[in-house]
Scaffold this active site. Structure first.
Site, mmCIF file in Angstrom:
data_model
loop_
_atom_site.group_PDB
_atom_site.id
_atom_site.type_symbol
_atom_site.label_atom_id
_atom_site.label_comp_id
_atom_site.label_asym_id
_atom_site.label_seq_id
_atom_site.Cartn_x
_atom_site.Cartn_y
_atom_site.Cartn_z
ATOM 1 N N ARG A 274 -7.256 -5.933 -4.379
ATOM 2 C CA ARG A 274 -8.329 -5.865 -5.356
ATOM 3 C C ARG A 274 -7.875 -6.101 -6.803
ATOM 4 O O ARG A 274 -8.510 -6.828 -7.562
ATOM 5 C CB ARG A 274 -8.976 -4.472 -5.280
ATOM 6 N N ARG A 309 -20.304 -5.068 -0.377
ATOM 7 C CA ARG A 309 -19.930 -3.813 -1.026
ATOM 8 C C ARG A 309 -21.110 -2.992 -1.538
ATOM 9 O O ARG A 309 -21.138 -1.774 -1.317
ATOM 10 C CB ARG A 309 -18.895 -4.047 -2.134
ATOM 11 N N TYR A 313 -21.035 0.338 0.534
ATOM 12 C CA TYR A 313 -20.428 1.480 -0.168
ATOM 13 C C TYR A 313 -21.293 1.966 -1.325
ATOM 14 O O TYR A 313 -20.840 2.771 -2.124
ATOM 15 C CB TYR A 313 -19.078 1.099 -0.783
ATOM 16 N N CYS A 340 -33.201 -8.179 6.736
ATOM 17 C CA CYS A 340 -34.184 -7.165 7.090
ATOM 18 C C CYS A 340 -33.508 -5.805 7.122
ATOM 19 O O CYS A 340 -33.468 -5.128 8.168
ATOM 20 C CB CYS A 340 -34.822 -7.498 8.427
HETATM 21 C C1 LIG Z 1 -6.818 -3.038 2.329
HETATM 22 C C2 LIG Z 1 -5.379 -2.770 2.263
HETATM 23 C C3 LIG Z 1 -4.647 -3.041 1.104
HETATM 24 C C4 LIG Z 1 -5.266 -3.577 -0.159
HETATM 25 O O1 LIG Z 1 -6.133 -2.686 -0.756
HETATM 26 P P1 LIG Z 1 -6.697 -2.993 -2.223
HETATM 27 O O2 LIG Z 1 -7.683 -1.905 -2.426
HETATM 28 O O3 LIG Z 1 -7.323 -4.331 -2.158
HETATM 29 O O4 LIG Z 1 -5.541 -2.949 -3.152
HETATM 30 C C5 LIG Z 1 -3.295 -2.834 1.135
HETATM 31 N N1 LIG Z 1 -2.673 -2.351 2.231
HETATM 32 C C6 LIG Z 1 -3.341 -2.060 3.359
HETATM 33 C C7 LIG Z 1 -2.588 -1.554 4.525
HETATM 34 C C8 LIG Z 1 -4.710 -2.247 3.414
HETATM 35 O O5 LIG Z 1 -5.366 -1.950 4.531
#
Ligand SMILES: *Cc1c(COP(=O)(O)O)cnc(C)c1O
Length: 419
Positions: A274, A309, A313, A340
């Protein structure tokens, strides 16, 4: 809001032309922003020897983006066979790839070991006996349980399905030694979208303490600690960004302390998704219907198939109406897709400038866990992806799904198990 002013200044003036050329909706990513963020991360941790980011492929699994990650010197964090394949297709080999699966199948283990292998990150002690080709280098995912509190998206570690418990750590590495492992790492992932940098610093400290514990007991030294991803970004205009500089300087200090008291320090890996790409993507969609009932609804041509998202969430994504300013905010809308499902809304009771049918909306921060989370429920198809390149040109990096794609899994040889 984190979508940079620079990205807006380069994108918004050409958005209408792009919409005419490519059609809406589309996600568009900012190569310049992604590269700058990647360099900033490398720079921030340059004092830790061997620091490496393993980009979490699931955040933005487009090969064109993965090539940029490779250019930045990043490795790839994968947890499925298609993610392994994409990482290898762009040239990732061996230690460029970390395979962090959970509930792992034999097929996945075999794929992880294929084509030069990768760093295998085991999610459970029971898997040690099941790995068909036990690698020389192995890592375990650690779940601190009650020792740490989690956050909303990832949940409380005690309730999280991931990793081995504190009490299993020593036995896990002992068993791995018995199966012939010679090189070791340890991993954890306890945060998601966490903007409080001290939480990440605590994670680094926690893993260094574990390294000490395992060395004292088994005499093995970890080559690396992987502190996971989960670095947060400000989705709301009033959100404070994570303080990268403080985070990196405090983590650098605790690694330096470890080195001076132990005579060595493991390398540090991180697997952020992210934070690297999230702010550098936006979903451009056109307002196609304005409906006035108990509330004012702006129907757009994107829906949850493009971005889950908000519906999944209840996540906030900032919205700009292209060509209109914040000063013009005078209306309150729900911005909706066409599923829907009543949670197919990009914004609920949002104050926005008056929107006319035909206006383009930019839904911010879709560069991570955006397109990749999309689905086909209700026969809604996933949109295209574009890249705004550093020279200002724009490249189609994934076409939109077609109705033929939707029906493609219905083309197969008849297979009837007789009565
Ligand atoms: C999803 C995930 C990430 C990345 O998470 P971010 O929130 O995008 O930084 C890193 N490691 C693992 C094992 C994940 O499942």
């Amino acid at each position: 809001m984190p979508m940079s002013k620079s990205f807006q200044d380069r994108l918004f003036p050409i958005a209408e032309e792009l919409a005419k050329h490519y059609g809406t909706p589309f996600h568009i990513y900012d190569e310049t922003g992604i590269r700058e963020t990647g360099k900033r991360l490398n720079q921030a941790f340059s004092a830790i020897e061997g620091f490496r980011e393993y980009f979490a492929v699931k955040a933005l699994p487009n090969p064109r983006i993965l090539t940029i990650m490779q250019d930045l010197g990043f490795g790839f964090d994968c947890s499925s066979i298609p993610e392994l394949i994409s990482s290898r297709q762009v040239g990732g080999r061996g230690e460029d790839i970390m395979f962090t699966s959970n509930n792992t199948t034999q097929e996945e283990f075999l794929m992880a070991a294929a084509e030069g292998g990768c760093i295998l990150n085991l999610d459970d002690i029971s898997l040690i006996a099941k790995v068909p080709v036990f690698p020389e280098q192995v890592c375990f995912r650690y779940n601190p349980g009650p020792r740490r509190t989690g956050n909303v998206i990832i949940g409380n570690p005690v309730e999280a399905k991931y990793g081995i418990t504190h009490d299993q750590v020593i036995s896990a590495y002992k068993l791995a030694l018995e199966r012939g492992a010679k090189r070791f790492g340890i991993h954890t992932m306890v945060a998601s979208n966490e903007r409080d940098y001290t939480y990440i610093v605590e994670t680094a400290r926690m893993l260094l303490q574990l390294a000490e514990m395992v060395e004292d007991d088994l005499g093995i030294r970890f080559e690396f600690l992987n502190i996971g991803g989960g670095l947060g970004i400000p989705y709301k205009p009033q959100d404070q960004p994570l303080d990268l500089d403080k985070m990196s300087s405090e983590i650098t200090d605790i690694f330096a302390e470890f080195k001076s008291s132990h005579g060595y320090a493991p390398r540090m890996y991180m697997e952020s998704g992210r934070w690297i790409t999230g702010p550098h993507g936006t979903l451009i969609t056109r307002a196609i219907n304005h409906k006035s009932i108990y509330r004012q609804y702006i129907g757009v041509d994107a829906c949850m198939s493009s971005l889950m998202r908000p519906g999944m969430y209840d996540a906030y994504h900032h919205i700009d109406v292209i060509g209109k300013t914040d000063q013009e905010k005078s209306e309150t809308y729900d911005v909706t897709g066409s599923l829907c499902e009543n949670n197919d809304k990009f914004a609920v009771q949002r104050s926005l400038p008056p929107i006319r049918e035909g206006d383009l909306l930019a839904i911010h921060d879709t560069g991570a866990h955006g397109h990749s989370m999309g689905f086909q429920y209700n026969g809604r198809l996933r949109p295209k992806e574009l890249l705004l390149r550093t020279d200002g040109s724009v490249e189609l990096i994934r076409r939109a799904e077609t109705v033929a794609d939707y029906f493609s899994t219905l083309n197969f040889a008849a297979d009837v198990f007789p009565a």
